[in-house]
Design a protein around this motif. Sequence first.
Motif, PDB file in Angstrom:
ATOM      1  N   GLN A  24      19.090 -60.117   6.070  1.00  0.00           N
ATOM      2  CA  GLN A  24      19.177 -58.641   6.322  1.00  0.00           C
ATOM      3  C   GLN A  24      18.570 -57.489   5.464  1.00  0.00           C
ATOM      4  O   GLN A  24      19.003 -56.413   5.862  1.00  0.00           O
ATOM      5  N   GLY A  25      18.037 -57.869   4.381  1.00  0.00           N
ATOM      6  CA  GLY A  25      17.686 -56.795   3.473  1.00  0.00           C
ATOM      7  C   GLY A  25      16.416 -57.113   2.820  1.00  0.00           C
ATOM      8  O   GLY A  25      15.548 -57.997   3.209  1.00  0.00           O
ATOM      9  N   VAL A  26      15.917 -56.738   1.594  1.00  0.00           N
ATOM     10  CA  VAL A  26      14.763 -56.966   1.003  1.00  0.00           C
ATOM     11  C   VAL A  26      15.241 -57.275  -0.531  1.00  0.00           C
ATOM     12  O   VAL A  26      16.199 -56.454  -0.984  1.00  0.00           O
ATOM     13  N   ASP A  27      14.668 -58.185  -1.184  1.00  0.00           N
ATOM     14  CA  ASP A  27      14.827 -58.431  -2.648  1.00  0.00           C
ATOM     15  C   ASP A  27      13.899 -57.708  -3.524  1.00  0.00           C
ATOM     16  O   ASP A  27      12.550 -57.999  -3.182  1.00  0.00           O
ATOM     17  N   LEU A  28      14.501 -56.713  -4.128  1.00  0.00           N
ATOM     18  CA  LEU A  28      13.345 -55.944  -5.463  1.00  0.00           C
ATOM     19  C   LEU A  28      13.721 -56.624  -6.730  1.00  0.00           C
ATOM     20  O   LEU A  28      14.739 -56.247  -7.399  1.00  0.00           O
ATOM     21  N   LEU A  29      12.687 -57.435  -7.268  1.00  0.00           N
ATOM     22  CA  LEU A  29      12.839 -58.036  -8.363  1.00  0.00           C
ATOM     23  C   LEU A  29      12.647 -57.065  -9.533  1.00  0.00           C
ATOM     24  O   LEU A  29      11.402 -56.625  -9.586  1.00  0.00           O
ATOM     25  N   THR A  30      13.393 -57.082 -10.706  1.00  0.00           N
ATOM     26  CA  THR A  30      13.119 -56.273 -11.858  1.00  0.00           C
ATOM     27  C   THR A  30      14.065 -56.956 -12.976  1.00  0.00           C
ATOM     28  O   THR A  30      14.775 -57.854 -12.747  1.00  0.00           O
ATOM     29  N   ALA A  31      13.899 -56.559 -14.256  1.00  0.00           N
ATOM     30  CA  ALA A  31      14.805 -56.864 -15.252  1.00  0.00           C
ATOM     31  C   ALA A  31      16.335 -56.649 -14.993  1.00  0.00           C
ATOM     32  O   ALA A  31      16.329 -55.763 -14.217  1.00  0.00           O
ATOM     33  N   GLY A  32      17.185 -57.475 -15.530  1.00  0.00           N
ATOM     34  CA  GLY A  32      18.373 -57.367 -15.556  1.00  0.00           C
ATOM     35  C   GLY A  32      18.949 -56.149 -16.642  1.00  0.00           C
ATOM     36  O   GLY A  32      18.318 -56.016 -17.483  1.00  0.00           O
ATOM     37  N   GLY A  33      19.803 -55.269 -15.827  1.00  0.00           N
ATOM     38  CA  GLY A  33      20.034 -54.085 -16.653  1.00  0.00           C
ATOM     39  C   GLY A  33      19.561 -52.988 -16.428  1.00  0.00           C
ATOM     40  O   GLY A  33      19.836 -51.988 -16.800  1.00  0.00           O
ATOM     41  N   THR A  34      18.564 -52.957 -15.385  1.00  0.00           N
ATOM     42  CA  THR A  34      17.841 -51.777 -15.019  1.00  0.00           C
ATOM     43  C   THR A  34      18.592 -51.170 -14.092  1.00  0.00           C
ATOM     44  O   THR A  34      19.325 -51.576 -13.062  1.00  0.00           O
ATOM     45  N   PRO A  35      18.647 -49.677 -14.214  1.00  0.00           N
ATOM     46  CA  PRO A  35      19.582 -48.821 -13.615  1.00  0.00           C
ATOM     47  C   PRO A  35      19.177 -48.649 -11.864  1.00  0.00           C
ATOM     48  O   PRO A  35      18.165 -49.081 -11.562  1.00  0.00           O
ATOM     49  N   ILE A  36      20.379 -48.536 -11.117  1.00  0.00           N
ATOM     50  CA  ILE A  36      20.097 -48.672  -9.727  1.00  0.00           C
ATOM     51  C   ILE A  36      20.545 -47.273  -9.473  1.00  0.00           C
ATOM     52  O   ILE A  36      21.755 -46.793  -9.538  1.00  0.00           O
ATOM     53  N   PHE A  37      19.826 -46.515  -8.541  1.00  0.00           N
ATOM     54  CA  PHE A  37      20.141 -45.166  -8.096  1.00  0.00           C
ATOM     55  C   PHE A  37      20.506 -45.252  -6.518  1.00  0.00           C
ATOM     56  O   PHE A  37      20.014 -46.261  -5.814  1.00  0.00           O
ATOM     57  N   ALA A  38      21.265 -44.218  -6.285  1.00  0.00           N
ATOM     58  CA  ALA A  38      21.660 -43.889  -4.594  1.00  0.00           C
ATOM     59  C   ALA A  38      20.497 -43.707  -3.942  1.00  0.00           C
ATOM     60  O   ALA A  38      19.808 -42.427  -4.301  1.00  0.00           O
ATOM     61  N   SER A  39      19.948 -44.161  -2.897  1.00  0.00           N
ATOM     62  CA  SER A  39      18.754 -43.795  -2.316  1.00  0.00           C
ATOM     63  C   SER A  39      19.106 -42.527  -1.229  1.00  0.00           C
ATOM     64  O   SER A  39      18.315 -41.722  -0.877  1.00  0.00           O
ATOM     65  N   THR A  40      20.517 -42.321  -1.025  1.00  0.00           N
ATOM     66  CA  THR A  40      20.819 -41.128  -0.301  1.00  0.00           C
ATOM     67  C   THR A  40      22.129 -40.544  -0.806  1.00  0.00           C
ATOM     68  O   THR A  40      23.020 -41.262  -1.490  1.00  0.00           O
ATOM     69  N   ALA A  41      22.356 -39.344  -0.559  1.00  0.00           N
ATOM     70  CA  ALA A  41      23.954 -38.933  -0.969  1.00  0.00           C
ATOM     71  C   ALA A  41      24.990 -39.370   0.113  1.00  0.00           C
ATOM     72  O   ALA A  41      24.445 -39.854   1.005  1.00  0.00           O
ATOM     73  N   GLY A  42      26.067 -39.292   0.002  1.00  0.00           N
ATOM     74  CA  GLY A  42      26.940 -39.781   0.825  1.00  0.00           C
ATOM     75  C   GLY A  42      28.332 -40.212   0.204  1.00  0.00           C
ATOM     76  O   GLY A  42      28.707 -39.722  -0.871  1.00  0.00           O
ATOM     77  N   THR A  43      29.162 -40.827   0.788  1.00  0.00           N
ATOM     78  CA  THR A  43      30.430 -41.287   0.458  1.00  0.00           C
ATOM     79  C   THR A  43      30.358 -42.893   0.417  1.00  0.00           C
ATOM     80  O   THR A  43      29.995 -43.429   1.003  1.00  0.00           O
ATOM     81  N   VAL A  44      31.008 -43.361  -0.812  1.00  0.00           N
ATOM     82  CA  VAL A  44      30.898 -44.738  -1.149  1.00  0.00           C
ATOM     83  C   VAL A  44      32.070 -45.388  -0.354  1.00  0.00           C
ATOM     84  O   VAL A  44      33.362 -45.009  -0.331  1.00  0.00           O
ATOM     85  N   ILE A  45      31.563 -46.258   0.558  1.00  0.00           N
ATOM     86  CA  ILE A  45      32.579 -47.074   1.381  1.00  0.00           C
ATOM     87  C   ILE A  45      33.173 -48.404   0.872  1.00  0.00           C
ATOM     88  O   ILE A  45      33.917 -49.073   1.354  1.00  0.00           O
ATOM     89  N   VAL A  46      32.190 -49.172   0.160  1.00  0.00           N
ATOM     90  CA  VAL A  46      32.518 -50.272  -0.618  1.00  0.00           C
ATOM     91  C   VAL A  46      32.098 -50.198  -2.056  1.00  0.00           C
ATOM     92  O   VAL A  46      31.242 -49.652  -2.423  1.00  0.00           O
TER      93      VAL A  46
END
Length: 298
Positions: A191-213
């Motif tokens: 149900q998503g897409v796999d974006l491959l890159t090196a381990g430890g690469t920073p992940i950014f929030a794609s939108t502003a909002g509230t963390v539910i999980v």
Amino acid sequence: MAEEIDSTALEPTEGPGGLAPSRRGLRAAASPTRPSGRRESAQRASAAPHSAPRKKRSPLRSLAVVGMITALVGAVGIPAFAAANSAPEARTIQQVAADDAQSLVVGSSQKMTALARDSYSATTSGEIAKKKAEEAAAARARQAARLASLSTSTSNLNLNMVGPGTGAIRWPLAKIDHIGDGFGARGGEHQGVDLLTAGGTPIFASTAGTVIVSSEGYYGYGVAVEIETVIDGTKVTTLYGHMRYGSRQVSQGQKVAVGQVIGLVGSTGRSTANHLHFEVALNGTKVDPLAWLRANAG
């Protein structure tokens, strides 16, 4: 006066007719007349059996009677004799033990073995609870050690970094080496897409909002973060899965800004390589995240 009777008087003499009377006739003449009646009838009765011939019994009938008597005696006597002389049935020790389930039967060939404290496990509720507590403490210690080893990789992370772009929707990674399985792959289960890159690469929030999980073990996603927001009246939910253990930078209920660092790329959960599993849902319906990013990320 006594009268002597000469024995010669009993001898036969010649009578007037020239015949000698018999001795029985003389006795009958000398004896008085016997009364008739009962005595006479008794004599006739005693003489009757001698006159009638007896009926002989059949030998076969006698043998049959004797055989029946012998069979009756045997039928009664033989079982009683057998019961009185029967010996008790031999039984094994297993049969003896089966009669009483609480009995313990030990073979004579068994040898005694000394018990040591570590030769048996805990059986009381107190010992079981203590053992479970020790195992939980050991698991927490292992988890803390793993997080401590991973914290060194995030300690030098610049949290002031922001994701690429300037719009309300941005790419979750600054660099993507390869795009793996896309939306609807694996027979529609992906149900998503796999974006491959090196381990430890920073992940950014794609939108502003509230963390539910924000979890270290979110089903097959492993370490994951989920953010919810509303853009142009549409509820947008983004999910980031397979992050590295201990790399989460946000907690549940926290408000985040678009492009904010939320964690690092890893390979936790149902994963075989370092990558970011990224999902997007619009009003609760999953959509192709790659197509969504290409159409809206700025």
